[in-house]
Structure formats: C-alpha cells, structure tokens
Design an enzyme around this catalytic site. Structure first.
Site, PDB file in Angstrom:
ATOM      1  N   CYS A  12       0.845  -1.180   0.000  1.00 29.15           N
ATOM      2  CA  CYS A  12       0.000   0.000   0.000  1.00 29.15           C
ATOM      3  C   CYS A  12       0.888   1.240   0.000  1.00 29.15           C
ATOM      4  O   CYS A  12       2.081   1.153   0.262  1.00 29.15           O
ATOM      5  CB  CYS A  12      -0.881   0.059   1.250  1.00 29.15           C
ATOM      6  SG  CYS A  12      -2.097  -1.263   1.350  1.00 29.15           S
ATOM      7  N   CYS A 287      12.642  -3.812   3.653  1.00 25.49           N
ATOM      8  CA  CYS A 287      12.359  -4.735   2.547  1.00 25.49           C
ATOM      9  C   CYS A 287      13.318  -4.489   1.390  1.00 25.49           C
ATOM     10  O   CYS A 287      13.298  -3.420   0.774  1.00 25.49           O
ATOM     11  CB  CYS A 287      10.918  -4.535   2.078  1.00 25.49           C
ATOM     12  SG  CYS A 287      10.529  -5.412   0.547  1.00 25.49           S
ATOM     13  N   SER A 334      10.183  -1.457 -14.565  1.00 27.17           N
ATOM     14  CA  SER A 334      11.054  -1.429 -13.398  1.00 27.17           C
ATOM     15  C   SER A 334      12.445  -1.994 -13.669  1.00 27.17           C
ATOM     16  O   SER A 334      13.365  -1.769 -12.900  1.00 27.17           O
ATOM     17  CB  SER A 334      10.397  -2.166 -12.223  1.00 27.17           C
ATOM     18  OG  SER A 334       9.880  -3.403 -12.644  1.00 27.17           O
ATOM     19  N   ASP A 397      13.617  -7.690 -13.301  1.00 27.39           N
ATOM     20  CA  ASP A 397      13.998  -7.408 -11.904  1.00 27.39           C
ATOM     21  C   ASP A 397      13.817  -8.614 -10.994  1.00 27.39           C
ATOM     22  O   ASP A 397      14.552  -8.784 -10.024  1.00 27.39           O
ATOM     23  CB  ASP A 397      13.239  -6.196 -11.349  1.00 27.39           C
ATOM     24  CG  ASP A 397      11.752  -6.314 -11.543  1.00 27.39           C
ATOM     25  OD1 ASP A 397      11.136  -7.179 -10.910  1.00 27.39           O
ATOM     26  OD2 ASP A 397      11.199  -5.535 -12.343  1.00 27.39           O
ATOM     27  N   CYS A 433       6.184 -13.979   1.190  1.00 28.47           N
ATOM     28  CA  CYS A 433       6.312 -12.742   1.965  1.00 28.47           C
ATOM     29  C   CYS A 433       5.074 -12.596   2.841  1.00 28.47           C
ATOM     30  O   CYS A 433       3.955 -12.721   2.347  1.00 28.47           O
ATOM     31  CB  CYS A 433       6.428 -11.530   1.035  1.00 28.47           C
ATOM     32  SG  CYS A 433       6.423  -9.957   1.944  1.00 28.47           S
ATOM     33  N   CYS A 484      15.524  -6.947   4.983  1.00 25.20           N
ATOM     34  CA  CYS A 484      14.777  -8.199   4.939  1.00 25.20           C
ATOM     35  C   CYS A 484      15.078  -8.862   3.598  1.00 25.20           C
ATOM     36  O   CYS A 484      15.031  -8.220   2.544  1.00 25.20           O
ATOM     37  CB  CYS A 484      13.278  -7.947   5.056  1.00 25.20           C
ATOM     38  SG  CYS A 484      12.315  -9.480   4.928  1.00 25.20           S
ATOM     39  N   CYS A 487      12.119 -13.520   1.443  1.00 25.64           N
ATOM     40  CA  CYS A 487      11.539 -14.198   0.287  1.00 25.64           C
ATOM     41  C   CYS A 487      12.616 -14.901  -0.551  1.00 25.64           C
ATOM     42  O   CYS A 487      12.297 -15.735  -1.399  1.00 25.64           O
ATOM     43  CB  CYS A 487      10.738 -13.214  -0.561  1.00 25.64           C
ATOM     44  SG  CYS A 487      11.642 -11.716  -0.985  1.00 25.64           S
TER      45      CYS A 487
HETATM   46 FE1  SF4 Z   1      10.410  -7.613   1.103  1.00 21.28          FE
HETATM   47 FE2  SF4 Z   1      10.802 -10.176   0.524  1.00 21.28          FE
HETATM   48 FE3  SF4 Z   1      11.002  -9.331   3.055  1.00 21.28          FE
HETATM   49 FE4  SF4 Z   1       8.617  -9.386   1.838  1.00 21.28          FE
HETATM   50  S1  SF4 Z   1       9.928 -11.157   2.385  1.00 21.28           S
HETATM   51  S2  SF4 Z   1       9.440  -7.725   3.117  1.00 21.28           S
HETATM   52  S3  SF4 Z   1       9.170  -8.855  -0.290  1.00 21.28           S
HETATM   53  S4  SF4 Z   1      12.328  -8.760   1.293  1.00 21.28           S
END
Ligand code: SF4
Length: 501
Positions: A12, A287, A334, A397, A433, A484, A487
């Site tokens: 969002c 992220c 992107s 990407d 995710c 993070c 994923c």
């Molecule tokens: Fe981002 Fe992947 Fe972590 Fe989700 S799991 S917040 S898409 S890095």
C-alpha cells in the site's frame, strides 16, 4: 517484473499532511497519485477541518475516484490518504482505507502500509471488546456523515454490516488495529489516541507504517523492524507531510526532513513534531524488494537512490553472468535501470525490444477468456525490427510466478529473437512474503518448486542467471546489513503465521 494478474501486488501507499495555512485535499490527491504504483485496487482520503473528519474512499485508481467535485467536498487542513492492494482482507470497498472509527468522543482515521503477522492472534485477544455492535454504535457516523462515508464512497455496495470490521471474516489487519485502538480509547487510554497507540503498537508484529489522525493531530508510526518506509517532510508554508516514498513529498513541494525510525511514532500538532519511541528498534529489516521492484526509481530509501541502486545491480549482474549478445533490453518499466547498468558494464548495445502500454492499470480486466489468455499482448508488444535475428540479453527485476514472463518470452520468440539470455536482478524468490507482498501461497512461486535450469526451460530461454544475494545487497549499498531478504532466504525477521492445518 512483467507485472500481470499473477504477479505480486505491493502492499500500500500512505500519505498524510497537516498544514494550517492551506486546504489539503488536493495535496493529498497529488501525494496519492505519486504513490499509485503501491496500490491500485482502492484509494481514499480522510480530511479534518479541526472539528470533524470526513472520509471518502472507493475502488479503483486515484484519478478515477477523485475529481474536483469530490475534492472540493473535503474541506480541512489535515488529511491522510491511502492507496491499497489487498494482502490481509479481500479486495472490496469495505476494506478500502483510511479506516475510520469512533470510540467515545474520539474519532480517528488510519492508513496502513505493510502486513501484520499476528492479526489472527490479535483478533482472538482483542475483539471481544470490539464487537460488531460496539463498532456499529461507535462507528463514527455522526462525524463521517452518510454523504462522506457512503454516498461518495460507494454506497451502492456498502451496507452498515460492511462497516463492522469485527464481524466480517474478510476483515483486514488494519481493521483489527482500528478495533484495538477503539478498545483502548474506551478503556485504559481514556480517550487519548497517543496513549492508545502506545498501548497497542507494541502488541503488533510484522510490517506496518501507519498514518493516523484524530480531529487535530497527525501521527506517523513505523514498526520496530522498519520493513516499510515512511518519510517526514516539510512544506515551505511550514506544513508537515508523511509519505511512503520521497516522490510523494516532491510532488507537493515538500522537502525530506528524515525517515521515521523503526519503533518511532511522530505526533504533529500546532506545536510542531513530537517524537517518541513506542518500542525499541529490533533487527533492522527494510524490505530489499523495495529496491528491486516496489519503490519508484526517482526516490531514495535509507539515503540510497533507487535508480542508481538498480543500475548497480545490472552492472553486478553483467560481471557475474556475462554472455555474448547483440542487445541488452529491459522488461519495462522497473527493469530499465538494471538493463542500462548491464549494458554499460558489458559494453553490449542497449535497446528497446518491448513497448508497454502505459495506460493499462494493474487492475485491468480482460473481458473475455481469449483476451485473458492474450493479456501479455495487451500489455506488451515487441518491436520486431529491434528483436528479429538478435541475440538478446533480457533483464528482468525478479521472477515470482513466471506466468506473464513466460508469455513475454514467447512474444520475443514470435518476433524473431535468435537467442534469449534472461538475467534477473535479484536472487530467486523462493519463500512467501508475510510483510506486504501478496505471495503467501508458496506453491505459486516458481523458484520454490523448480531449479534454475527447470525455470529456464519452463520460460523458453537459452540461458538464465539470477544475481547472487550478496552481490544484490552490495549493489544496493556498501553496508548491506539491515535488509529483509526472507523471500529469497527463508530467514524471517519475525515469527510467521502458522500454515493452515
Ligand atoms: Fe520484502 Fe521479501 Fe522481506 Fe517481503 S519477504 S518484506 S518482499 S524482502
């Protein structure tokens, strides 16, 4: 990412502005317009004139929902806005945001970017005090007039029952937070929204960047891991702005003051900005996919230019996975900076092989099965003269579900591509995710079920290489801790929801 109907959706976008010197509905509209890429299913604005809050929200794109007539009907000098993709909660009008609630004498509105991982637990633990009946009687309708909340907001689809967050099985995690705040406001917080936030926010786990307001105060808050960005900006008029990304500050003429820190809340009132730490920062986990795909390339995150980071990823990919070819081309949009970086590093000519229809929203609905089958042709068309007979490096990407990308590869073959060498600017997306991208069904992730060679064959490419995670992070910044990467690694910074039995 060849974003199609099966690609992940961003969480969002949130925006907030408080400027006693000017009406702010139009500024909020511009801010949301700049954040449209983060959510294209619904959008909304809540505005306060200091005495009452009006909310107007609907399904669709910002520019399709709000016109001059609707914005003129939102008077006030403080507002929050929201663009949404559904992650927790269905894509439906009653889950559009801002969420608005009344608790006692306090009316508040809330917009959420991110996704909680403990909303089920919070619902079990907190909803007994926020019953549907309580939500209905405290539902704020006297301030959010029928004209504001219903007529302009899609009354034809919205019944009073739809407003009952606590009673709906498809309630969003943002509804859960609003219900917890309402409970706190009528309980220990005794009508003080900041006290309610201080009590509720530490109970939330997962990703959240909130914009919240009552009639007089604008509040921003970011989770202790800092999964999703949230910026504070200042207008020349002295007004204050909160936004998910810096381009939303640029577009309203605000300059970036700083990012909201993980675990920090800022309260903006007549006296200025007051900050407090509602929880100690935890393992930093911005992220990394914000840099890969989500964020606008003209913005900065953690002081790092997104466009430059994507170019560096392309350069790193060229060093890691070189190939003899005639042209480097992106899957627009992107992947463009990454393809430019790959071309610059490899010395191979950069060119366009695909043209994207810029007017196709991500919520585009193909009316027939035949058109759905050909959805990629509605979105992309190959430039045959640029592609025919050439050995192509195609830069993408990320690969998540691969359906649209597979069709795109066929499009290039049909246009006469002699070879296709697919190069991906991120590591394989193998894990769900839970923090805002709607990839919770792991079985749909192509890299979770296939090897790289199998994916190459599945896509019909001649070769396939993903950028190594270490190289990807180092391309983003020379100090690559604090992201993070769950994923791609399965290393989740928080506990994650248990799989359904
Ligand atoms: Fe981002 Fe992947 Fe972590 Fe989700 S799991 S917040 S898409 S890095």
């Amino acid at each position: 990412m060849a974003d199609g109907s099966e690609s992940p959706k961003e969480a969002c976008g949130v925006f907030g502005v408080r400027d006693p010197r000017q009406p702010v509905a139009h500024l909020t509209y511009l801010g949301l317009f700049a954040l449209q890429h983060r959510g294209q299913e619904s959008a909304g604005i809540a505005v306060s004139d200091g005495a009452k809050i009006l909310v107007d929200k609907d399904m669709g794109l910002v520019s399709a929902i709000f016109d001059e007539y609707r914005l003129q009907a939102l008077p006030g000098t403080m507002a929050i806005g929201h663009t949404r993709y559904a992650t927790t909660g269905a894509s439906a009008w009653h889950n559009a945001q801002p969420v608005a609630r009344q608790a006692g004498d306090v009316f508040f509105a809330l917009g959420h970017n991110g996704n909680l991982v403990n909303s089920a637990e919070l619902t079990r633990g907190g909803k007994q005090n926020a019953t549907p009946e309580a939500e209905l009687t405290r539902g704020g309708k006297q301030n959010a007039t029928p004209e504001a909340e219903l007529t302009r907001g899609g009354k034809q689809n919205a019944t009073p029952e739809d407003e009952l967050a606590g009673g709906r099985p498809d309630a969003s995690d943002s509804d859960v937070v609003a219900a917890l705040l309402a409970d706190s406001l009528t309980g220990d917080a005794d009508g003080d929204l900041v006290a309610a936030l201080t009590a509720v926010l530490p109970r939330l786990q997962g990703a959240y960047s909130f914009v919240i307001m009552d009639e007089t105060r604008l509040i921003g808050a970011r989770d202790p891991h800092g999964f999703r960005p949230l910026f504070l900006g200042r207008c020349d008029t002295g007004g204050w702005v909160l936004a998910s990304e810096t381009p939303a500050l640029d577009v309203v003429g605000a300059r970036v003051v700083r990012e909201i820190d993980p675990g920090e809340a800022v309260v903006i009132d007549d006296e200025g900005v007051h900050s407090f730490q509602f929880a100690a920062p935890r393992r930093r986990a911005l992220c990394s996919f914000e840099f890969v795909y989500i964020a606008r390339p003209d913005g900065k995150l953690a002081g790092i230019g997104v466009h430059a980071a994507r170019r560096r990823m392309g350069r790193a990919l060229a060093r890691q996975a070189p190939v003899e070819a005639d042209m480097v081309m992106p899957i627009p949009d992107s992947s463009i900076p990454g393809a430019q970086g790959y071309a610059a590093e490899s010395g191979i000519e950069y060119g366009d092989g695909l043209i994207k229809n810029r007017y196709i929203g991500r919520t585009f609905i193909a009316p027939t099965q035949l058109l759905r089958d050909n959805a990629v042709r509605i979105k992309f068309n190959a430039i045959e003269d640029n592609v025919a007979g050439k050995r192509l490096v195609v830069v993408e990407d990320s690969i998540v579900r691969a359906t649209t990308l597979r069709a795109t590869m066929r499009l290039l073959r049909d246009a006469g591509a002699a070879e296709i060498h697919l190069r991906v600017l991120s590591a394989p997306y193998r894990w769900s995710c839970f923090y805002g991208l709607d990839t919770s069904d792991r079985s749909k992730l192509v890299a979770a079920t296939m090897s790289v060679d199998e994916i190459r064959d599945h896509l019909g490419a001649d070769s396939l290489a993903y950028l190594d995670l270490d190289r990807m992070l180092t391309a983003i910044t020379s100090e690559p801790g604090g992201f993070c990467t769950a994923c791609m690694t399965g290393d989740y910074p928080t506990p994650i929801p248990a799989a359904p039995a």
